[in-house]
Design a protein around this motif. Structure first.
Motif, short mmCIF file in Angstrom:
data_model
loop_
_atom_site.label_atom_id
_atom_site.label_comp_id
_atom_site.label_asym_id
_atom_site.label_seq_id
_atom_site.Cartn_x
_atom_site.Cartn_y
_atom_site.Cartn_z
N SER A 1 0.03 -1.22 5.24
CA SER A 1 -0.97 -2.29 4.66
C SER A 1 0.01 -3.29 3.76
CB SER A 1 -1.74 -1.71 3.63
OG SER A 1 -2.55 -0.72 4.43
N GLY A 2 -0.61 -4.29 3.47
CA GLY A 2 0.25 -5.35 2.60
C GLY A 2 0.98 -6.35 3.63
N ASN B 1 -11.19 -8.91 0.08
CA ASN B 1 -10.33 -9.95 0.75
C ASN B 1 -8.98 -10.29 0.08
OD1 ASN B 1 -12.33 -10.40 2.43
ND2 ASN B 1 -13.53 -11.73 0.82
N GLY B 2 -8.37 -9.04 -0.55
CA GLY B 2 -6.96 -9.14 -0.89
C GLY B 2 -6.99 -9.76 -2.63
N GLU C 1 -6.61 -2.09 -2.39
CA GLU C 1 -7.23 -2.59 -1.30
C GLU C 1 -8.51 -3.48 -1.43
OE1 GLU C 1 -7.68 -0.11 1.96
OE2 GLU C 1 -8.66 1.36 0.60
N GLY C 2 -9.16 -4.09 -0.70
CA GLY C 2 -10.34 -4.55 -0.89
C GLY C 2 -10.60 -5.98 -1.55
N HIS D 1 -5.44 -7.06 -5.02
CA HIS D 1 -3.73 -7.06 -4.98
C HIS D 1 -2.86 -8.24 -5.21
CE1 HIS D 1 -0.01 -6.98 -2.26
NE2 HIS D 1 0.09 -5.95 -3.11
N ASP E 1 4.52 -6.65 -1.59
CA ASP E 1 3.27 -6.47 -1.26
C ASP E 1 3.70 -4.96 -0.48
OD1 ASP E 1 2.73 -8.91 -2.20
OD2 ASP E 1 2.11 -9.56 -0.21
N ALA F 1 -0.43 -2.25 -1.95
CA ALA F 1 -1.59 -2.63 -1.14
C ALA F 1 -2.61 -1.59 -0.73
CB ALA F 1 -0.90 -3.23 0.19
N ASP F 2 -2.24 -0.38 -0.45
CA ASP F 2 -3.15 0.50 -0.50
C ASP F 2 -4.04 0.86 -1.67
OD1 ASP F 2 -2.52 0.78 2.30
OD2 ASP F 2 -1.18 2.61 2.06
#
Length: 331
Positions: A45-46, A192-193, A189-190, A196, A181, A185-186
């Motif tokens: 992720s990221g 739409n970014g 999350e959510g 993060h 990143d 990121a995990d």
């Protein structure tokens, strides 16, 4: 007014095209904004998304000219700095050499207006040292980029990297610390970014800088010049908490002693945040920065105007601090 923008991003398209030709991860793929989306090792992720404005240095400088000031820029990598450490060692070395050659070319095209910093792969200490020497001796680059993490499994405070930091200190080079990143990121999350991008990068640069302090690196290497992105993340605001709760690390001085030895920029879309960074680090340790093309330089200038700095402090913030801290020749 003569201005030096200490936090400015230009990415050579050749490097992203090389990442695009890779099979598997990490890799970069063209997106619908005229840039690339970088996906890290293992498809973690990221992702790091860029757009067309990242890739045309001539047009970027034209945009700076439109501000009505004489603006020079310092090129740093930003979140892509992790790519050189996520790749297999030899490939990461070769890509860093490609990046550094492009940076040297930009300096030659715009002498006295553009300065550039080096990509350094940190997955192998010997390779990191070799690339560092090459960047300084052959290409004349003025600093190095330090990713907030080496990846999911790597940390920038690992003992094996001590010779690298010792050599950077010996050379007197600034290190630009920027989030990557890779590690939050995990957790964030959510949306739409949004969570993060607004919080994750602040947390990563704060955690990374804290590791360099708590590991004793800043104590053992008092000459290290660490430049924190984004007004130092959360560290100025949480400095008292760091002092209160870090005694178990066994440092001879409070954490804030080392934090205040660091340098930062004015990249905060909030005049109060800029003001607090200047008050915390001191006017001599803060440099003007825009994070262009991630942020609007005109807004950065407008917000700083709200602080009503004295002419002497403006001169430091906009130009002479960067000359001194970053060792810019011909500025």
């Amino acid at each position: 007014m003569k201005i030096i923008d200490s936090h400015f991003h230009w990415w050579p398209r050749s490097v992203l095209e090389h990442l695009h030709r890779r099979h598997g991860f990490p890799r970069a793929d063209p997106n619908d904004r005229g840039g690339y989306t970088y996906q890290g090792a293992g498809g973690r992720s990221g992702t790091v998304a860029s757009w067309a404005e990242w890739y045309d240095l001539d047009r970027q400088l034209e945009a700076m000219d439109a501000l009505g000031h004489e603006v020079s820029v310092v090129l740093s990598i930003g979140p892509l700095s992790i790519a050189f450490s996520e790749l297999p060692v030899e490939e990461g070395r070769d890509l860093a050499l490609m990046w550094n050659e492009e940076m040297a070319g930009a300096q030659r095209r715009y002498p006295g207006r553009v300065w550039a910093s080096a990509a350094i792969p940190l997955s192998d200490t010997g390779v990191a040292l070799d690339v560092l020497e090459h960047a300084v001796r052959k290409f004349g680059l003025m600093g190095v980029n330090l990713p907030g993490s080496v990846g999911r499994e790597g940390r920038i405070d690992e003992e094996r990297l001590e010779p690298f930091y010792a050599r950077v200190e010996e050379l007197g080079l600034p290190m630009f610390l920027h989030p990557t990143d890779a590690v939050f990121a995990d957790l964030l999350e959510g949306y739409n970014g949004a969570l993060h991008l607004s919080l994750g990068r602040v947390v990563e640069v704060s955690a990374a800088a804290s590791r360099l302090v708590l590991s004793g690196l800043m104590e053992r290497h008092p000459g290290l010049k660490l430049v924190l992105s984004h007004t130092g993340g959360a560290l100025p605001y949480q400095s008292g908490r760091m002092d209160k709760n870090s005694k178990t690390a066994g440092l001879p001085k409070p954490v804030s002693t080392y934090l205040k030895r660091m340098y930062t920029d004015t990249v905060s879309p909030h005049a109060a945040g800029m003001k607090f960074a200047i008050e915390y680090y001191g006017i001599d340790n803060v440099m003007f920065g825009t994070d262009y093309p991630c942020w609007d330089p005109a807004t950065a200038l407008r917000l700083l105007g709200e602080l009503a700095l004295s002419p002497d402090d403006q001169e430091k913030l906009f130009r002479t601090n960067a000359q001194r801290i970053l060792g810019l020749k011909g500025a």
